[in-house]
Scaffold this active site. Sequence first.
Site, PDB file in Angstrom:
ATOM      1  N   GLU A 111      12.356   1.398   1.812  1.00  0.00           N
ATOM      2  CA  GLU A 111      11.208   2.283   1.611  1.00  0.00           C
ATOM      3  C   GLU A 111      11.637   3.416   0.696  1.00  0.00           C
ATOM      4  O   GLU A 111      12.820   3.637   0.509  1.00  0.00           O
ATOM      5  CB  GLU A 111      10.760   2.881   2.957  1.00  0.00           C
ATOM      6  N   LYS A 113      12.002   7.437   0.057  1.00  0.00           N
ATOM      7  CA  LYS A 113      12.137   8.624   0.882  1.00  0.00           C
ATOM      8  C   LYS A 113      11.112   9.622   0.351  1.00  0.00           C
ATOM      9  O   LYS A 113      11.272  10.171  -0.732  1.00  0.00           O
ATOM     10  CB  LYS A 113      13.549   9.185   0.771  1.00  0.00           C
ATOM     11  N   ASP A 115       9.193  12.949  -0.032  1.00  0.00           N
ATOM     12  CA  ASP A 115       9.737  14.297   0.066  1.00  0.00           C
ATOM     13  C   ASP A 115       8.662  15.292   0.491  1.00  0.00           C
ATOM     14  O   ASP A 115       7.887  15.764  -0.317  1.00  0.00           O
ATOM     15  CB  ASP A 115      10.317  14.691  -1.296  1.00  0.00           C
ATOM     16  N   TYR A 222       6.010   5.876   8.289  1.00  0.00           N
ATOM     17  CA  TYR A 222       7.144   4.966   8.109  1.00  0.00           C
ATOM     18  C   TYR A 222       7.827   4.499   9.389  1.00  0.00           C
ATOM     19  O   TYR A 222       8.782   3.755   9.330  1.00  0.00           O
ATOM     20  CB  TYR A 222       8.179   5.600   7.175  1.00  0.00           C
ATOM     21  N   LYS A 309      20.402   8.684  -1.991  1.00  0.00           N
ATOM     22  CA  LYS A 309      19.820   9.788  -2.754  1.00  0.00           C
ATOM     23  C   LYS A 309      19.934   9.546  -4.253  1.00  0.00           C
ATOM     24  O   LYS A 309      21.027   9.292  -4.756  1.00  0.00           O
ATOM     25  CB  LYS A 309      20.558  11.095  -2.417  1.00  0.00           C
ATOM     26  N   CYS A 403      10.755  48.225 -17.992  1.00  0.00           N
ATOM     27  CA  CYS A 403       9.685  47.232 -17.972  1.00  0.00           C
ATOM     28  C   CYS A 403       9.409  46.734 -19.389  1.00  0.00           C
ATOM     29  O   CYS A 403       9.208  47.544 -20.288  1.00  0.00           O
ATOM     30  CB  CYS A 403       8.424  47.838 -17.372  1.00  0.00           C
ATOM     31  N   CYS A 406       5.735  48.083 -20.393  1.00  0.00           N
ATOM     32  CA  CYS A 406       5.323  49.485 -20.487  1.00  0.00           C
ATOM     33  C   CYS A 406       6.510  50.446 -20.565  1.00  0.00           C
ATOM     34  O   CYS A 406       6.322  51.659 -20.556  1.00  0.00           O
ATOM     35  CB  CYS A 406       4.424  49.853 -19.317  1.00  0.00           C
ATOM     36  N   CYS A 421       8.415  47.126 -11.522  1.00  0.00           N
ATOM     37  CA  CYS A 421       7.948  48.171 -12.421  1.00  0.00           C
ATOM     38  C   CYS A 421       7.022  49.060 -11.590  1.00  0.00           C
ATOM     39  O   CYS A 421       5.998  48.591 -11.102  1.00  0.00           O
ATOM     40  CB  CYS A 421       7.186  47.590 -13.607  1.00  0.00           C
ATOM     41  N   CYS A 427       0.486  49.722 -16.368  1.00  0.00           N
ATOM     42  CA  CYS A 427       1.244  48.593 -16.900  1.00  0.00           C
ATOM     43  C   CYS A 427       0.298  47.387 -16.988  1.00  0.00           C
ATOM     44  O   CYS A 427      -0.244  46.931 -15.981  1.00  0.00           O
ATOM     45  CB  CYS A 427       2.402  48.328 -15.945  1.00  0.00           C
TER      46      CYS A 427
HETATM   47  P1  AMP Z   1      17.136  14.327   6.114  1.00  0.00           P
HETATM   48  O1  AMP Z   1      16.121  15.411   6.327  1.00  0.00           O
HETATM   49  O2  AMP Z   1      17.751  14.345   4.755  1.00  0.00           O
HETATM   50  O3  AMP Z   1      18.099  14.192   7.243  1.00  0.00           O
HETATM   51  O4  AMP Z   1      16.296  12.980   6.074  1.00  0.00           O
HETATM   52  C1  AMP Z   1      15.574  12.569   7.182  1.00  0.00           C
HETATM   53  C2  AMP Z   1      14.121  12.749   6.905  1.00  0.00           C
HETATM   54  O5  AMP Z   1      13.686  11.919   5.832  1.00  0.00           O
HETATM   55  C3  AMP Z   1      13.293  12.311   8.050  1.00  0.00           C
HETATM   56  O6  AMP Z   1      13.153  13.315   9.000  1.00  0.00           O
HETATM   57  C4  AMP Z   1      11.980  11.996   7.395  1.00  0.00           C
HETATM   58  O7  AMP Z   1      11.136  13.109   7.502  1.00  0.00           O
HETATM   59  C5  AMP Z   1      12.294  11.804   5.944  1.00  0.00           C
HETATM   60  N1  AMP Z   1      11.807  10.523   5.401  1.00  0.00           N
HETATM   61  C6  AMP Z   1      11.077  10.420   4.266  1.00  0.00           C
HETATM   62  N2  AMP Z   1      10.759   9.151   4.020  1.00  0.00           N
HETATM   63  C7  AMP Z   1      11.264   8.409   5.021  1.00  0.00           C
HETATM   64  C8  AMP Z   1      11.246   7.017   5.315  1.00  0.00           C
HETATM   65  N3  AMP Z   1      10.659   6.127   4.511  1.00  0.00           N
HETATM   66  N4  AMP Z   1      11.861   6.618   6.445  1.00  0.00           N
HETATM   67  C9  AMP Z   1      12.482   7.514   7.251  1.00  0.00           C
HETATM   68  N5  AMP Z   1      12.529   8.839   7.023  1.00  0.00           N
HETATM   69  C10 AMP Z   1      11.938   9.288   5.919  1.00  0.00           C
HETATM   70 ZN    ZN Z   2       5.448  48.007 -16.477  1.00  0.00          ZN
END
Ligand code: AMP
Ligand code: ZN
Length: 668
Positions: A111, A113, A115, A222, A309, A403, A406, A421, A427
Amino acid sequence: MKDIKQNIESLRAALRIHNHNYYVLDAPTITDYEFDEQLKTLQALEAKYPEFYDANSPTQRVGGAITKNFETIVHTYRMYSLDNSYSKEDLLDWEKRIKKLVDGNVAYTCELKYDGASISLTYENGKLVRAVTRGDGVQGDDVTANIKTIKSVPLQLTGNYPDKFDIRGEIILPFEGFNAMNAERLANGEEPYRNPRNTASGSLKLQDSAEVAKRPLECLLYNVTGTDLGIETQYESLEKARSWGFKVPEVATLAISIDEVLEFVTYWDVKRHNLPYETDGVVVKVNSLQQQEELGYTSKAPRWAMAYKFKAEQVATVLKTITYQVGRTGAITPVANLEPVELAGTTVKRASIHNADQIAKLDIREDDTVFVEKGGEIIPKIVGVDLSVRPLDSTPTRYATKCPECNTPLVRTEGDAKHYCPNANGCAPQIIGRIQHYISRKAMDIEGLGGETVALLVREGLISNYADLYTLTKERVMPLERMAEKSADNLVKGIKASVNIPFERVLYAIGIRYVGETVAKKLAKHYKSIDAIINATQEELEQVNEIGVKIAESVVQFFALEENKTTVKRLEDFGVQLSMTEEELEGQTELLKGNSIVVTGVFELVSRTALKKLIEDNGGKVSSSISSKTSFIVAGDKMGPSKKEKAEKLGITLLSEKAFLDKIGYQI
Ligand code: AMP
Ligand code: ZN
């Protein structure tokens, strides 16, 4: 009556399907307009027949519930972290370790990851009952009211779902929505958000769920957790979750060998730049749940999963100059102007540097070759300097002392990371910024006037503070660049109309530092007029519920300036609301002063929102969680057993809805 109930039910069912089509499948079958009309019909019916209230109705997604203190909830199943790997060798090593611990072939689910911010959702009998943040993994915060507003989170499941289970996912903010939010902030003269991830996770802890509802958040799922779910593999769990109505990204792939895992990684390392949302890697999971169980967990992460990563993309380029920008509050932000360079698919010309400390820490200098990285941030950042090619005549950066707009000497108070400032009223960017704030949507919401025009009006010398807006006439603005008769007309009309904006929003609009929307509301309710606030001493202000020293000090400082007082006085002369109207004052008492009150359960006589408003109108404070500080609880039907137990343990009185309404003398 039965007909009405049926009507409501079928509207809810239809709206659920349309919601799912739109937000989960990205394939709507009706127009937005049709959807809104149906939703309005349902809202009207529900308002008329509150006996058919359903906390999971599609109408509940607009939010409105306020959470003051997020209740701490212990996760039924711990939320673990993930082990990280940074190279393909790491993944191969991981495979070797696994093969030693389990028998037979191992397949994997790959899957992305996602963010954002992790979330755990609990479903019982197909209904969302709770949403909790990861917190420290053992316990997190109950953010149910906020999560309900996210349209891709199903409130009612479909298909053949288990009675009870938890499902984990990530709350994310896709780029498109994030950029739209920032465009609006910029137009309002507000600082843009730094990156989607922090904005998503910040959203979960907003107190006003109606605010969350406005943010284009999504929830990608997930992991399904529970007992006796009748599921055998991770991949199957994803497919099932999808069939119950959850948004599970289609990128999830079954790999029958580690080689296929590596292919997935290679593919997405490149293709990730085309995704509509952010990802910082891949998560590989042993597919068989049986094998997962055999592998178990270390103290912090499952042995059966591994995050890979992606490397943040980095380039080297020359920093030509460091310049300084002034914000609405006078805060100074240094900016690095770079030799343009390609990075992750875009040309980068500028990078942000947060403050003077950052420059000192990395010893960033003009003419240096710097390493620029694009992480979660939209604006890339400088992560280091290539010292080996630093010019011999290079000298350390001397941070700006004046600044750039101004020329006023900058100040930096202890504990502040930024320089300021102090020339607030002289300003240009500060003057423009304050007027832009004044006209913004949450403040005076002046139609027909945008941030750019404000800047133009100031630069052309037509206005220099927000009170001046009311002196503008069609004739005076017409000569401005790109100003047609019609737009000039709209501009003047829009400004005129703003005299009807209620006092609490005017108080927010005048831009006292630290007085945000909520604080403005509190102060307005408490003091009822601007004169009372101007006359209040710092000590008195601090006595107001939830007004701290910092806010009190800032209010006093603001009105200590004669100039500010004059401007506000002028607003009053132009007819702007600087006190609460009779209507607003009606029904306001101090009956519940000093009381912290929890509202829980289902109500019959008035809605929950109305109850909360009654508490606030009578001077009480609504709190979302029961603690020893709770004065009493207004308990409706179906109060949760854990809340009941807690109330009993702490000896807190429960009042029925009727008893509460009697207490404040409210007639239905
Ligand atoms: P970390 O915060 O780096 O320890 O990574 C773990 C976090 O990755 C988990 O708590 C999830 O919130 C997140 N995460 C994002 N995508 C996934 C995924 N496909 N499967 C599992 N965890 C995921
Ligand atoms: Zn200023």
